[in-house]
Design a protein around this motif. Structure first.
Motif, short mmCIF file in Angstrom:
data_model
loop_
_atom_site.label_atom_id
_atom_site.label_comp_id
_atom_site.label_asym_id
_atom_site.label_seq_id
_atom_site.Cartn_x
_atom_site.Cartn_y
_atom_site.Cartn_z
N ALA A 173 18.85 -8.09 21.12
CA ALA A 173 19.03 -9.08 20.08
C ALA A 173 17.95 -9.82 19.72
CB ALA A 173 20.32 -9.81 20.82
N ALA A 174 16.91 -10.27 20.95
CA ALA A 174 15.83 -10.97 20.51
C ALA A 174 14.84 -10.20 19.80
CB ALA A 174 15.13 -11.31 21.98
N GLY A 175 14.82 -8.87 20.15
CA GLY A 175 13.65 -7.95 19.48
C GLY A 175 14.47 -7.62 18.09
N TRP A 176 15.71 -7.77 17.72
CA TRP A 176 16.29 -7.42 16.49
C TRP A 176 15.78 -8.64 15.72
CZ3 TRP A 176 19.05 -10.02 12.73
CH2 TRP A 176 19.64 -9.26 11.83
N ILE A 177 15.92 -9.80 16.27
CA ILE A 177 15.48 -11.09 15.37
C ILE A 177 14.07 -11.15 15.09
CG2 ILE A 177 15.39 -13.55 15.51
CD1 ILE A 177 18.02 -13.45 17.00
N ALA A 178 13.28 -10.78 16.02
CA ALA A 178 11.99 -10.61 15.71
C ALA A 178 11.71 -9.64 14.44
CB ALA A 178 11.02 -10.21 17.03
N ARG A 179 12.04 -8.49 14.71
CA ARG A 179 11.82 -7.58 13.80
C ARG A 179 12.31 -7.87 12.23
NH1 ARG A 179 13.26 -4.19 17.76
NH2 ARG A 179 15.51 -3.91 17.15
N ALA A 180 13.39 -8.47 12.11
CA ALA A 180 13.89 -9.08 11.17
C ALA A 180 12.94 -9.84 10.29
CB ALA A 180 15.41 -9.39 11.07
N LEU A 181 12.52 -11.05 11.36
CA LEU A 181 11.71 -12.14 10.81
C LEU A 181 10.29 -11.37 10.38
CD1 LEU A 181 12.30 -14.80 13.47
CD2 LEU A 181 12.98 -14.86 11.08
N ALA A 182 9.63 -10.25 11.06
CA ALA A 182 8.63 -9.76 10.61
C ALA A 182 8.80 -9.26 9.45
CB ALA A 182 8.23 -8.69 11.45
N VAL A 183 9.91 -8.58 8.96
CA VAL A 183 10.32 -8.01 7.65
C VAL A 183 10.27 -8.96 6.43
CG1 VAL A 183 11.79 -6.79 6.06
CG2 VAL A 183 11.36 -5.96 8.44
N VAL A 184 10.77 -10.26 6.77
CA VAL A 184 11.02 -11.44 5.98
C VAL A 184 9.33 -11.82 5.44
CG1 VAL A 184 11.51 -13.85 5.63
CG2 VAL A 184 13.20 -12.11 6.58
N LEU A 208 23.75 1.61 7.92
CA LEU A 208 22.68 0.91 8.53
C LEU A 208 22.38 -0.44 8.08
CD1 LEU A 208 20.29 4.06 8.76
CD2 LEU A 208 21.40 2.96 10.69
N TRP A 209 23.24 -0.87 7.08
CA TRP A 209 23.03 -2.43 6.61
C TRP A 209 22.75 -3.48 7.80
CZ3 TRP A 209 26.25 -6.12 7.91
CH2 TRP A 209 27.44 -6.07 8.41
N ARG A 210 23.01 -3.20 8.92
CA ARG A 210 22.74 -4.43 9.84
C ARG A 210 21.35 -4.37 10.40
NH1 ARG A 210 28.23 -3.90 13.41
NH2 ARG A 210 27.79 -1.74 12.90
N ILE A 211 20.35 -3.17 10.28
CA ILE A 211 19.28 -2.94 10.87
C ILE A 211 18.38 -4.10 10.47
CG2 ILE A 211 19.64 -0.59 11.08
CD1 ILE A 211 17.77 -0.17 8.92
N PRO A 212 17.50 -4.32 11.40
CA PRO A 212 16.48 -5.52 10.95
C PRO A 212 15.68 -5.64 9.25
CG PRO A 212 16.01 -5.03 13.08
CD PRO A 212 17.09 -3.94 12.51
N LEU A 213 15.42 -4.16 9.10
CA LEU A 213 14.86 -3.85 7.66
C LEU A 213 15.65 -4.34 6.84
CD1 LEU A 213 12.59 -2.78 6.05
CD2 LEU A 213 13.75 -0.41 6.29
#
Length: 448
Positions: A173-184, A208-213
């Motif tokens: 979950a932490a990795g997911w959040i970090a990747r989503a913030l990087a995409v933002v 795949l709509w929930r992936i960080p990208l």
């Protein structure tokens, strides 16, 4: 296929690629432009840090956000004023290096060989297309962000991971959040990421709509569109030439030719020697290579069945290159040409040029995977490698013609300080920044 362990396992390969890309980017710059500020790097990014502080990060300019360059300028602004030129250039080398490191990570699903993966990752650092305007400054960094987002969109992560332990799920979950913030951060640096909307919609339709990208892209685009509403985009350039002909010819140059050279004299000579028909054949060959690569498919990292979007990646990148060029010309009123009417290599085509280069490298990797044991294939790969090295060497040193001629920033600061801040009552001084505008600096900062 077993990958090269020292390069592909863990974080070592990522660090090696990032460090190499940073060093190569720095080496490409002429020494005389290191101590300089280029366009918005000075009067806008650093100037607004002086006037607005950290709130400038969310300030729109030209209709959109520039999050990462503004964050980097905040770091530079904290340094002594005389260091700003060199520090900005250093940041402009480090950030593309980080983009290359990220490409190393995401390209693992697209290519099967370490050499091809390294080549794909180093395209932003080595492509000749950045040598005319883009390399070595922060205000063009958004172009690198678009390239990374385009590759990420065609290499979505697996959705596996259910049934793990609580600790493992927390890390995930932490990795997911970090990747989503990087995409933002990437999307709020590059408004043109909106062209990825069809790809993002495809990923959403494939569950795949929930992936960080996808989540990061949606959040970033919402922020960009909100900024556009309160910070309208200015009109086009007066110097451009409109019309279907200049736009089409500019597309040929900035898609089929700039992956090889961005030298304006060489471009004009190639057009003179080959004619537009020759460049048209080059574009047709690129299209054929991408179509073949999409049909051939491919597998990487031991996976035998790539997803459909991974298989179609070369075609997607070629289409993006065409769309980006046409969209930029439409929004800016046309394209730039030289005195003889030949379209110039221009920054609007650099992202597309890099994507086309990556598409060709992926196609070569897929071709090699199908014919790896044939002696003729190995010989052909050796020839292609020699050609690639020749292209890189020929276009390695960036000409940056519109940055040559300005006074070193540190000297300009000292001179302006001696002349404009000599009066103890003086609060600010305007320091000239070639080729346009001036940077407003507090005398207090210069007197320190």
């Amino acid at each position: 296929m077993r990958m090269n362990a020292p390069l592909t396992r863990g974080w070592r390969g990522t660090v090696m690629i990032g460090a190499a890309a940073t060093a190569l980017t720095a080496l490409r710059l002429p020494p005389r432009v290191w101590d300089s500020l280029y366009y918005e790097d000075g009067w806008l990014f650093l100037g607004q840090w002086r006037a607005m502080g950290a709130s400038s990060i969310v300030e729109g300019y030209g209709g959109y956000l520039h999050t990462i360059p503004r964050l980097a300028s905040g770091v530079v602004h904290a340094l002594p004023v005389t260091w700003w030129g060199v520090a900005t250039t250093a940041m402009a080398c480090l950030l593309p290096g980080m983009i290359c490191a990220a490409l190393w990570v995401v390209s693992a699903r697209l290519v099967s060989r370490p050499a091809a993966r390294a080549a794909v990752s180093l395209v932003p650092a080595l492509t000749p297309s950045t040598g005319d305007q883009v390399v070595g400054n922060l205000n063009c960094f958004h172009i690198y962000c678009l390239v990374l987002l385009s590759v990420m969109a065609c290499s979505p992560p697996d959705g596996a991971g259910a049934g793990r332990s609580g600790e493992a799920n927390a890390r995930r979950a932490a990795g997911w959040i970090a990747r989503a913030l990087a995409v933002v951060l990437l999307v709020t640096t590059e408004i043109q990421a909106v062209v990825l909307a069809p790809v993002i919609a495809w990923l959403a339709l494939r569950r795949l709509w929930r992936i960080p990208l996808v989540v990061g892209w949606v959040l970033g685009i919402v922020a960009q569109l909100a900024t556009m509403m309160v910070s309208p985009r200015p009109g086009g350039y007066e110097e451009v030439v409109d019309g279907l002909g200049p736009v089409a010819r500019g597309l040929l140059i900035n898609t089929a030719l700039t992956p090889i050279t961005s030298d304006r004299w060489v471009v004009a000579r190639v057009v003179e020697d080959t004619g537009w028909a020759g460049l048209g054949l080059g574009m047709a060959a690129l299209t054929g290579v991408c179509l073949w690569a999409a049909r051939a498919g491919g597998s990487a990292a031991g996976r035998s069945r790539p997803s459909e979007i991974e298989r179609l990646a070369p075609i997607i990148w070629l289409v993006l290159a065409v769309v980006l060029w046409i969209m930029s010309c439409l929004l800016n009123g046309g394209g730039f040409v030289d005195g003889r009417g030949v379209p110039l290599p221009w920054r609007w085509g650099v992202a597309g040029s890099m994507l086309v280069t990556i598409a060709v490298l992926v196609a070569v990797d897929r071709w090699a995977a199908r014919r790896a044991r044939r002696r003729a294939a190995r010989a052909a790969l050796a020839v292609l490698a020699v050609i690639a090295v020749g292209i890189v060497m020929a276009g390695f040193h960036a000409p940056l013609p519109i940055r040559i001629g300005q006074e070193p920033w540190s000297q300009a600061v000292r001179r302006a300080g001696a002349e404009g801040c000599a009066d103890p009552a003086a609060a600010t001084v305007n320091i000239p920044q070639w080729p346009t505008r001036r940077v407003v600096v507090a005398c207090e900062r210069i007197r320190r």
